[in-house]
Design a protein around this motif. Structure first.
Motif, PDB file in Angstrom:
ATOM      1  N   ARG A  97     -16.720  -6.051  10.655  1.00  0.00           N
ATOM      2  CA  ARG A  97     -16.076  -4.968   9.905  1.00  0.00           C
ATOM      3  C   ARG A  97     -14.562  -5.092  10.087  1.00  0.00           C
ATOM      4  O   ARG A  97     -14.085  -5.701  11.037  1.00  0.00           O
ATOM      5  N   GLY A  98     -13.828  -4.519   9.137  1.00  0.00           N
ATOM      6  CA  GLY A  98     -12.378  -4.496   9.239  1.00  0.00           C
ATOM      7  C   GLY A  98     -11.719  -4.925   7.945  1.00  0.00           C
ATOM      8  O   GLY A  98     -12.357  -5.458   7.025  1.00  0.00           O
ATOM      9  N   HIS A  99     -10.420  -4.680   7.867  1.00  0.00           N
ATOM     10  CA  HIS A  99      -9.663  -5.023   6.659  1.00  0.00           C
ATOM     11  C   HIS A  99      -8.269  -5.449   7.081  1.00  0.00           C
ATOM     12  O   HIS A  99      -7.635  -4.822   7.931  1.00  0.00           O
ATOM     13  N   ILE A 100      -7.787  -6.523   6.469  1.00  0.00           N
ATOM     14  CA  ILE A 100      -6.461  -7.076   6.738  1.00  0.00           C
ATOM     15  C   ILE A 100      -5.631  -6.981   5.462  1.00  0.00           C
ATOM     16  O   ILE A 100      -6.089  -7.367   4.382  1.00  0.00           O
ATOM     17  N   VAL A 101      -4.411  -6.474   5.589  1.00  0.00           N
ATOM     18  CA  VAL A 101      -3.498  -6.359   4.449  1.00  0.00           C
ATOM     19  C   VAL A 101      -2.248  -7.185   4.746  1.00  0.00           C
ATOM     20  O   VAL A 101      -1.618  -7.017   5.799  1.00  0.00           O
ATOM     21  N   LEU A 102      -1.903  -8.063   3.842  1.00  0.00           N
ATOM     22  CA  LEU A 102      -0.695  -8.883   3.961  1.00  0.00           C
ATOM     23  C   LEU A 102       0.254  -8.497   2.830  1.00  0.00           C
ATOM     24  O   LEU A 102      -0.108  -8.595   1.650  1.00  0.00           O
ATOM     25  N   VAL A 103       1.445  -8.037   3.184  1.00  0.00           N
ATOM     26  CA  VAL A 103       2.407  -7.586   2.176  1.00  0.00           C
ATOM     27  C   VAL A 103       3.360  -8.722   1.845  1.00  0.00           C
ATOM     28  O   VAL A 103       4.155  -9.157   2.685  1.00  0.00           O
ATOM     29  N   GLY A 104       3.241  -9.221   0.627  1.00  0.00           N
ATOM     30  CA  GLY A 104       4.090 -10.298   0.150  1.00  0.00           C
ATOM     31  C   GLY A 104       5.142  -9.779  -0.809  1.00  0.00           C
ATOM     32  O   GLY A 104       5.792  -8.762  -0.564  1.00  0.00           O
TER      33      GLY A 104
END
Length: 277
Positions: free
Chosen positions: A142-149
């Motif tokens: 489980r989990g979520h990763i957000v990468l801000v480009g």
């Protein structure tokens, strides 16, 4: 039992880590997720400003911990992520920290030190942190990763090669990571914003089309996470420009891009909130 946003399956508040939380989009994301019932790990370079954001979040009832860290030190960032995750498992990692710079009109090239700095902060360290997050999240399934480009990743920008190049690298990494983690129950969202009214964009001199507020950007990112979007581009017009970029022949595209002009106020001439001294 119904699990509400910001809660684990046992009903306790989930933890979100947000880098770049001392200002701009990161600070607004922190306030938004605190309001929605999340506990927070807030990272940034300025401990005083981080604490100010943390106070806002605590007023919403969130448990908040801060960490002052320079993301040029990738090894320290990886170790710190693992330390924080071991203490309180992180369900949402939003890697929002970034730097923007461009060469001046008087310079033929960007400074080598600037290219290295942007490469570390905009690409290498967030990618490594995302890998550290993936290791832990895959184990828990489980989990979520957000990468801000940035939308700058879609274009070769001659006066900002380090910025556009670092964001292009992050974009490709995020796309690859999304495919790798999908079978393991872990989400990955790449965020490609245009101009957002933050301290970084206020340094840019010239036309800033479709400028959005930081709170608006934070809401759009949170909505993309809720919908498990692989990629969100905003404002929407930049999605259309991305398609145009794909179909325009390279010689014409090169002619257009080589004629773009922009300027930037040096970092030392701006206050921490993005105002000129």
């Amino acid at each position: 039992m119904e699990v509400r946003p910001g809660q684990n399956t046992n009903g306790t508040p989930a933890w979100a880590l947000i880098t770049g939380a001392s200002g701009g989009i990161g600070a607004e994301l922190a306030r938004l997720y605190a309001y929605r019932g999340w506990n927070l790990l807030l990272w940034g370079r300025d401990e005083g400003r981080l604490e100010a954001v943390a106070r806002d979040c605590r007023r919403c009832g969130a448990d908040v911990r801060i960490r002052a860290l320079d993301l040029q030190d990738g090894h320290a960032a990886i170790a710190s992520y693992r330390e924080d995750d071991a203490r309180t498992p992180i369900d949402l990692a939003i890697l929002a920290a970034g730097l923007g710079d461009m060469k001046t009109a008087d310079d033929a090239t960007e400074k080598a030190e600037t290219v290295l700095e942007l490469g570390l902060v905009n690409y290498a360290t967030p990618s490594a942190m995302a890998a550290a997050a993936a290791e832990a999240m895959v184990r828990r399934r489980r989990g979520h990763i957000v990468l801000v480009g940035s939308v700058a990743a879609f274009h070769a920008i001659p006066f900002a090669a380090a910025y556009s190049g670092s964001k292009a690298g992050l974009k490709r990494f995020a796309e690859s990571l999304h495919m790798a983690l999908s079978p393991h129950g872990v989400g990955v969202t790449l965020v490609s914003p245009g101009f957002v009214d933050t301290a970084m964009s206020r340094r840019v001199v010239g036309f800033k089309p479709f400028l959005q507020s930081a709170p608006s950007a934070a809401r759009q990112i949170a909505r993309a996470v809720e919908r498990n979007r692989a990629h969100v581009v905003f404002p929407f017009l930049f999605s259309i420009l991305r398609l145009v970029d794909v179909i325009v022949p390279w010689p014409l595209k090169r002619w257009i891009l080589s004629r773009l002009k922009a300027g930037q106020v040096p970092r030392g001439e701006m206050t921490q909130d993005g105002q000129k001294k």
